[in-house]
Scaffold this active site. Structure first.
Site, PDB file in Angstrom:
ATOM      1  N   GLU A  39     -30.045   6.743 -45.035  1.00 17.26           N
ATOM      2  CA  GLU A  39     -30.993   7.314 -44.061  1.00 17.26           C
ATOM      3  C   GLU A  39     -32.344   6.622 -44.156  1.00 17.26           C
ATOM      4  O   GLU A  39     -32.828   6.340 -45.261  1.00 17.26           O
ATOM      5  CB  GLU A  39     -31.138   8.818 -44.345  1.00 17.26           C
ATOM      6  CG  GLU A  39     -31.384   9.643 -43.128  1.00 17.26           C
ATOM      7  CD  GLU A  39     -30.206   9.607 -42.151  1.00 17.26           C
ATOM      8  OE1 GLU A  39     -30.208   8.750 -41.247  1.00 17.26           O
ATOM      9  OE2 GLU A  39     -29.305  10.441 -42.303  1.00 17.26           O
ATOM     10  N   GLY A 126     -31.815  17.013 -29.662  1.00 21.68           N
ATOM     11  CA  GLY A 126     -32.769  17.326 -30.729  1.00 21.68           C
ATOM     12  C   GLY A 126     -32.131  17.792 -32.022  1.00 21.68           C
ATOM     13  O   GLY A 126     -32.803  18.276 -32.916  1.00 21.68           O
ATOM     14  N   ALA A 127     -30.810  17.649 -32.148  1.00 27.63           N
ATOM     15  CA  ALA A 127     -30.129  18.118 -33.353  1.00 27.63           C
ATOM     16  C   ALA A 127     -29.907  16.998 -34.362  1.00 27.63           C
ATOM     17  O   ALA A 127     -29.342  17.208 -35.425  1.00 27.63           O
ATOM     18  CB  ALA A 127     -28.785  18.745 -32.981  1.00 27.63           C
ATOM     19  N   SER A 130     -28.297  12.092 -32.106  1.00 28.79           N
ATOM     20  CA  SER A 130     -28.626  10.931 -31.269  1.00 28.79           C
ATOM     21  C   SER A 130     -28.204  11.009 -29.820  1.00 28.79           C
ATOM     22  O   SER A 130     -27.553  10.105 -29.287  1.00 28.79           O
ATOM     23  CB  SER A 130     -28.037   9.655 -31.884  1.00 28.79           C
ATOM     24  OG  SER A 130     -28.857   9.256 -32.898  1.00 28.79           O
ATOM     25  N   SER A 131     -28.615  12.073 -29.168  1.00 27.18           N
ATOM     26  CA  SER A 131     -28.341  12.149 -27.734  1.00 27.18           C
ATOM     27  C   SER A 131     -29.097  11.040 -26.993  1.00 27.18           C
ATOM     28  O   SER A 131     -28.601  10.504 -26.004  1.00 27.18           O
ATOM     29  CB  SER A 131     -28.728  13.522 -27.192  1.00 27.18           C
ATOM     30  OG  SER A 131     -30.035  13.853 -27.567  1.00 27.18           O
ATOM     31  N   SER A 132     -30.257  10.664 -27.497  1.00 29.30           N
ATOM     32  CA  SER A 132     -31.015   9.617 -26.792  1.00 29.30           C
ATOM     33  C   SER A 132     -30.319   8.264 -26.910  1.00 29.30           C
ATOM     34  O   SER A 132     -30.274   7.496 -25.935  1.00 29.30           O
ATOM     35  CB  SER A 132     -32.448   9.537 -27.314  1.00 29.30           C
ATOM     36  OG  SER A 132     -32.450   9.471 -28.712  1.00 29.30           O
ATOM     37  N   ASP A 176     -28.503   4.073 -34.536  1.00 28.70           N
ATOM     38  CA  ASP A 176     -27.949   5.083 -33.628  1.00 28.70           C
ATOM     39  C   ASP A 176     -27.184   4.436 -32.475  1.00 28.70           C
ATOM     40  O   ASP A 176     -26.036   4.793 -32.183  1.00 28.70           O
ATOM     41  CB  ASP A 176     -29.062   5.968 -33.062  1.00 28.70           C
ATOM     42  CG  ASP A 176     -29.861   6.642 -34.164  1.00 28.70           C
ATOM     43  OD1 ASP A 176     -29.373   6.670 -35.306  1.00 28.70           O
ATOM     44  OD2 ASP A 176     -30.970   7.125 -33.883  1.00 28.70           O
ATOM     45  N   TYR A 226     -42.587   9.308 -38.115  1.00 32.88           N
ATOM     46  CA  TYR A 226     -41.562   8.262 -38.209  1.00 32.88           C
ATOM     47  C   TYR A 226     -42.246   6.882 -38.218  1.00 32.88           C
ATOM     48  O   TYR A 226     -41.944   6.036 -39.067  1.00 32.88           O
ATOM     49  CB  TYR A 226     -40.595   8.386 -37.029  1.00 32.88           C
ATOM     50  CG  TYR A 226     -39.417   7.434 -37.089  1.00 32.88           C
ATOM     51  CD1 TYR A 226     -38.198   7.837 -37.615  1.00 32.88           C
ATOM     52  CD2 TYR A 226     -39.525   6.131 -36.624  1.00 32.88           C
ATOM     53  CE1 TYR A 226     -37.107   6.970 -37.669  1.00 32.88           C
ATOM     54  CE2 TYR A 226     -38.448   5.258 -36.676  1.00 32.88           C
ATOM     55  CZ  TYR A 226     -37.247   5.678 -37.190  1.00 32.88           C
ATOM     56  OH  TYR A 226     -36.177   4.807 -37.232  1.00 32.88           O
TER      57      TYR A 226
HETATM   58  C1  GLA Z   1     -33.561   8.038 -36.235  1.00 33.41           C
HETATM   59  C2  GLA Z   1     -33.720   6.601 -35.756  1.00 33.41           C
HETATM   60  C3  GLA Z   1     -32.758   5.653 -36.491  1.00 33.41           C
HETATM   61  C4  GLA Z   1     -32.835   5.839 -38.000  1.00 33.41           C
HETATM   62  C5  GLA Z   1     -32.754   7.325 -38.368  1.00 33.41           C
HETATM   63  C6  GLA Z   1     -32.984   7.556 -39.827  1.00 33.41           C
HETATM   64  O1  GLA Z   1     -32.308   8.536 -35.882  1.00 33.41           O
HETATM   65  O2  GLA Z   1     -33.490   6.514 -34.377  1.00 33.41           O
HETATM   66  O3  GLA Z   1     -33.015   4.326 -36.117  1.00 33.41           O
HETATM   67  O4  GLA Z   1     -33.992   5.247 -38.512  1.00 33.41           O
HETATM   68  O5  GLA Z   1     -33.694   8.095 -37.652  1.00 33.41           O
HETATM   69  O6  GLA Z   1     -31.969   7.007 -40.593  1.00 33.41           O
END
Ligand code: GLA
Length: 389
Positions: A39, A126-127, A130-132, A176, A226
């Site tokens: 992560e 938002g969970a 990675s919906s985006s 993602d 972030y």
């Molecule tokens: C988000 C970002 C990814 C990654 C994760 C953390 O999902 O979009 O690129 O950095 O956080 O692992």
């Protein structure tokens, strides 16, 4: 797996174009992703272990004669018309995710066709699944077919990342979109984010399941936290390279090298870098543990990842910490950690399959008592990356 459009989308399409279902010329399924371990590693050029899942965004598209994109976000119950060529950001987040992908193709000299696009699905927003990225990847996949550009899946992932970084100004890594586009139904992949080389990982944990627990705290990567982590990692890499110029990525540094340059780093940047180097090593160990079917070792690595994310990388939150610590104290839970960008979203739990129901019942009750919130559960099933239906 037989793939079909979810019923609510089918109904929506029917209402839009009557019984002429064939007017929808392209149907694309674009899945969400989980990340088993690794992560906040992608933007440091290290190893990650994501997988594409059975929850997805589905797109239906048909050509239009007019120079515009007519876009319907079914789950948000919103429609918009975007004139072509795309001039820039619109300020509406979901529109901009799609527009950004169009702009990447435009910038390559492509002439965007008029389209009507309907999309929606069962991927929670938002969970942390990675919906985006699913939105970007699905759109890129669709345009690649319509324009005949023949970009490979890794190239499409790079295009999506470029859109996030330059058009949307979100400094995220490539994990993602890469996982959504390249995932496999058979198991996770291990991806080297510096070279984009990836391999399937065999899941030897047959009697265990991965369970996502959604804290219902929504996160937002576009806030400054972030971006600050990305900057701190860049600073740490620069300091390492002043003494060890052959180190090309932060995750390729060693703990010994970090110790040697400790004085030239802020305490915070040093902690962040220590986490990155240790987490990258954990991914290697996790590949071995997963393939060998060692729940104990894989669980230990998940727990260690959580501790690092909580204490050194500082991207967890009280709700996630509570769900993680409660889970790992339960019989049948081999390990757990927060998943994704952090500050909310889901925990990922490795649970002995026979104990799934009991674990959910206990967590649900304790979480409600503590935070007056109802967490939700998704037993994870893997499914292939983006595809035409
Ligand atoms: C988000 C970002 C990814 C990654 C994760 C953390 O999902 O979009 O690129 O950095 O956080 O692992």
């Amino acid at each position: 797996m037989k793939v079909e459009l979810p019923p609510h989308l089918r109904t929506y399409l029917k209402n839009l174009t009557g019984e002429q279902a064939d007017r929808w010329t392209h149907l694309v399924r674009s899945p969400g992703r989980i990340n088993l371990i690794g992560e906040h590693i992608d933007y440091t050029g290290g190893l990650v272990m994501p997988a594409s899942i059975d929850k997805a965004i589905y797109f239906a598209a048909r050509p239009l004669d007019t120079p515009e994109w007519r876009l319907h976000a079914v789950d948000l119950d919103q429609t918009t018309v975007l004139p072509l060529p795309i001039a820039g950001r619109t300020g509406r987040q979901w529109v901009d995710y799609l527009a950004g992908i169009g702009v990447q193709f435009q910038d390559q000299g492509q002439f965007l066709p008029g389209l009507e696009i309907v999309f929606g699905g069962d991927l929670p927003n938002g969970a942390g699944v990675s919906s985006s990225a699913a939105l970007e990847g699905g759109m890129a996949f669709l345009l690649n077919i319509l324009l005949g550009t023949q970009l490979s899946r890794p190239e499409l992932a790079q295009l999506c990342k470029r859109s996030s970084n330059t058009f949307l100004q979100i400094p995220s890594g490539i994990m993602d979109q890469f996982a959504s586009l390249n995932g496999l139904a058979t198991g996770p992949i291990v991806l080297n984010c510096a070279t984009l080389a990836f391999e399937p990982v065999k899941n030897g944990l047959n009697t265990y399941s991965f369970l996502l627990v959604n804290s219902m705290v929504t996160h937002d990567n576009s806030d400054g936290a972030y971006a600050r982590r990305v900057t701190e990692c860049e600073q740490a890499l620069e300091a390492v390279r002043n003494t060890y110029p052959s180190v090309t990525h932060l995750s390729a540094a060693t703990l010994g090298q970090l110790d040697a340059i400790k004085e030239s780093l802020s305490k915070v940047a040093f902690e962040r870098a220590r986490y990155v180097v240790a987490e990258n090593d954990r991914v290697r160990a996790a590949v071995t543990a997963l393939e060998a079917g060692s729940a104990v070792e894989f669980g230990r690595l998940l727990n260690a990842s959580h501790v690092g994310l909580r204490d050194e990388y500082e991207v967890s939150c009280p709700e996630l910490d509570f769900l993680q610590s409660q889970a790992i104290a339960l019989s049948g839970v081999a390990g757990a950690r927060m998943m994704g960008g952090g500050f909310g979203g889901c925990t990922l739990n490795l649970v002995y399959s026979d104990r799934l129901e009991d674990v959910q019942a206990v967590l649900e009750q304790r979480y409600r008592e503590k935070f007056h919130l109802d967490c939700t559960f998704y037993p994870v099933r893997l499914a292939a990356g983006t595809s035409l239906i």
